[in-house]
Design a protein around this motif. Structure first.
Motif, mmCIF file in Angstrom:
data_model
loop_
_atom_site.group_PDB
_atom_site.id
_atom_site.type_symbol
_atom_site.label_atom_id
_atom_site.label_comp_id
_atom_site.label_asym_id
_atom_site.label_seq_id
_atom_site.Cartn_x
_atom_site.Cartn_y
_atom_site.Cartn_z
ATOM 1 N N ALA A 241 -23.503 81.559 0.923
ATOM 2 C CA ALA A 241 -24.262 80.901 1.754
ATOM 3 C C ALA A 241 -24.682 81.576 3.455
ATOM 4 C CB ALA A 241 -25.099 79.635 1.461
ATOM 5 N N PHE A 242 -23.748 81.675 4.684
ATOM 6 C CA PHE A 242 -23.415 81.633 5.587
ATOM 7 C C PHE A 242 -23.496 83.568 5.375
ATOM 8 C CE2 PHE A 242 -21.243 84.227 9.110
ATOM 9 C CZ PHE A 242 -22.227 83.451 9.828
ATOM 10 N N ASN A 243 -23.437 83.887 4.721
ATOM 11 C CA ASN A 243 -23.452 86.158 4.747
ATOM 12 C C ASN A 243 -25.150 86.683 4.018
ATOM 13 O OD1 ASN A 243 -21.168 86.411 5.324
ATOM 14 N ND2 ASN A 243 -20.208 86.219 3.034
ATOM 15 N N GLU B 228 -25.761 92.667 21.329
ATOM 16 C CA GLU B 228 -25.263 92.135 20.084
ATOM 17 C C GLU B 228 -24.421 91.026 20.136
ATOM 18 O OE1 GLU B 228 -23.643 96.346 19.890
ATOM 19 O OE2 GLU B 228 -25.286 97.228 18.432
ATOM 20 N N ASP B 229 -23.714 91.722 21.374
ATOM 21 C CA ASP B 229 -22.678 89.950 21.755
ATOM 22 C C ASP B 229 -23.767 88.974 21.882
ATOM 23 O OD1 ASP B 229 -20.397 91.889 21.970
ATOM 24 O OD2 ASP B 229 -21.492 92.139 24.324
ATOM 25 N N ILE B 230 -25.349 88.635 22.036
ATOM 26 C CA ILE B 230 -25.480 87.373 22.717
ATOM 27 C C ILE B 230 -25.707 86.710 20.836
ATOM 28 C CG2 ILE B 230 -27.445 86.005 22.956
ATOM 29 C CD1 ILE B 230 -27.779 88.195 25.357
ATOM 30 N N VAL B 231 -25.674 88.043 20.126
ATOM 31 C CA VAL B 231 -26.291 87.527 18.505
ATOM 32 C C VAL B 231 -25.273 86.924 17.886
ATOM 33 C CG1 VAL B 231 -27.327 88.260 16.141
ATOM 34 C CG2 VAL B 231 -28.612 88.905 18.379
ATOM 35 N N GLN B 232 -24.445 87.605 18.115
ATOM 36 C CA GLN B 232 -22.852 87.368 17.184
ATOM 37 C C GLN B 232 -22.211 85.991 18.386
ATOM 38 O OE1 GLN B 232 -19.215 89.883 18.717
ATOM 39 N NE2 GLN B 232 -18.502 88.659 17.598
ATOM 40 N N ASP B 233 -22.663 85.856 19.093
ATOM 41 C CA ASP B 233 -22.371 84.593 19.938
ATOM 42 C C ASP B 233 -22.567 83.575 18.749
ATOM 43 O OD1 ASP B 233 -20.434 85.704 20.922
ATOM 44 O OD2 ASP B 233 -21.002 85.293 23.383
ATOM 45 N N VAL B 234 -24.333 83.963 18.495
ATOM 46 C CA VAL B 234 -25.266 82.723 17.567
ATOM 47 C C VAL B 234 -24.230 82.383 16.770
ATOM 48 C CG1 VAL B 234 -27.483 82.070 17.219
ATOM 49 C CG2 VAL B 234 -27.285 83.156 19.352
ATOM 50 N N PHE B 235 -24.177 83.948 15.773
ATOM 51 C CA PHE B 235 -24.063 82.861 14.625
ATOM 52 C C PHE B 235 -22.461 82.781 14.503
ATOM 53 C CE2 PHE B 235 -27.102 86.097 13.496
ATOM 54 C CZ PHE B 235 -27.631 85.686 12.168
ATOM 55 N N LEU B 236 -22.054 83.063 15.824
ATOM 56 C CA LEU B 236 -20.266 82.380 15.915
ATOM 57 C C LEU B 236 -20.445 80.613 15.990
ATOM 58 C CD1 LEU B 236 -17.566 82.115 15.792
ATOM 59 C CD2 LEU B 236 -17.395 83.409 17.985
ATOM 60 N N TYR B 237 -21.921 80.571 16.528
ATOM 61 C CA TYR B 237 -21.659 79.059 16.575
ATOM 62 C C TYR B 237 -22.626 78.035 15.814
ATOM 63 C CZ TYR B 237 -24.339 74.777 19.139
ATOM 64 O OH TYR B 237 -24.866 73.496 19.257
ATOM 65 N N VAL B 238 -23.763 78.679 15.421
ATOM 66 C CA VAL B 238 -23.716 78.320 13.757
ATOM 67 C C VAL B 238 -22.232 77.675 12.916
ATOM 68 C CG1 VAL B 238 -24.913 78.671 11.551
ATOM 69 C CG2 VAL B 238 -25.780 79.246 13.523
ATOM 70 N N TRP B 239 -22.039 79.100 12.732
ATOM 71 C CA TRP B 239 -20.547 78.657 11.618
ATOM 72 C C TRP B 239 -20.029 77.395 12.197
ATOM 73 C CZ3 TRP B 239 -19.489 79.296 7.074
ATOM 74 C CH2 TRP B 239 -18.051 79.306 6.640
ATOM 75 N N LEU C 30 -29.824 76.614 3.898
ATOM 76 C CA LEU C 30 -28.422 75.733 4.723
ATOM 77 C C LEU C 30 -27.856 74.802 4.352
ATOM 78 C CD1 LEU C 30 -32.306 75.601 7.269
ATOM 79 C CD2 LEU C 30 -30.133 77.784 7.114
ATOM 80 N N TYR C 31 -27.885 73.661 2.528
ATOM 81 C CA TYR C 31 -27.247 72.514 2.390
ATOM 82 C C TYR C 31 -26.133 73.200 2.306
ATOM 83 C CZ TYR C 31 -25.523 69.342 -0.015
ATOM 84 O OH TYR C 31 -24.453 67.871 -1.234
ATOM 85 N N LYS C 32 -25.850 74.343 1.824
ATOM 86 C CA LYS C 32 -24.282 74.914 1.159
ATOM 87 C C LYS C 32 -23.919 75.174 2.272
ATOM 88 C CE LYS C 32 -26.213 77.071 -3.179
ATOM 89 N NZ LYS C 32 -26.524 78.504 -4.187
ATOM 90 N N LEU C 33 -24.352 75.773 3.456
ATOM 91 C CA LEU C 33 -23.978 76.625 4.929
ATOM 92 C C LEU C 33 -23.186 75.719 5.164
ATOM 93 C CD1 LEU C 33 -22.949 78.272 7.394
ATOM 94 C CD2 LEU C 33 -25.362 77.869 7.831
ATOM 95 N N LYS C 34 -23.802 74.173 4.896
ATOM 96 C CA LYS C 34 -23.223 72.929 6.697
ATOM 97 C C LYS C 34 -22.371 72.377 4.839
ATOM 98 C CE LYS C 34 -25.082 68.407 7.133
ATOM 99 N NZ LYS C 34 -25.801 67.294 7.565
ATOM 100 N N LYS C 35 -21.772 72.299 4.039
ATOM 101 C CA LYS C 35 -20.706 71.799 3.367
ATOM 102 C C LYS C 35 -19.993 73.377 3.728
ATOM 103 C CE LYS C 35 -22.429 69.030 1.395
ATOM 104 N NZ LYS C 35 -21.204 67.882 1.966
#
Length: 59
Positions: A17-19, A43-54, A7-12
């Motif tokens: 890390a995201f993968n 599938e669309d909802i989960v894709q949107d969730v991960f897009l939001y995270v990124w 999560l720290y690496k993802l934040k950077k």
């Protein structure tokens, strides 16, 4: 096993890390969402969730 340091690496902005986070959480989130809505919508909802995270990884 999930490593909290990802999560720290993802934040950077670390894409690997995201993968790793994606590979860990995707099946879990997908199973939950698919139990509520049809597969295609899930599938669309989960894709949107991960897009939001990124897009919001620095928060």
């Amino acid at each position: 096993m999930f490593d909290i340091s990802l999560l720290y690496k993802l934040k950077k902005g670390n894409r690997e890390a995201f993968n790793s986070v994606f590979r860990y959480y995707y099946p879990r989130i997908m199973a939950y969402v698919a139990s509520i809505v049809e597969q295609k919508a899930a599938e669309d909802i989960v894709q949107d969730v991960f897009l939001y995270v990124w897009e919001n990884r620095e928060k």
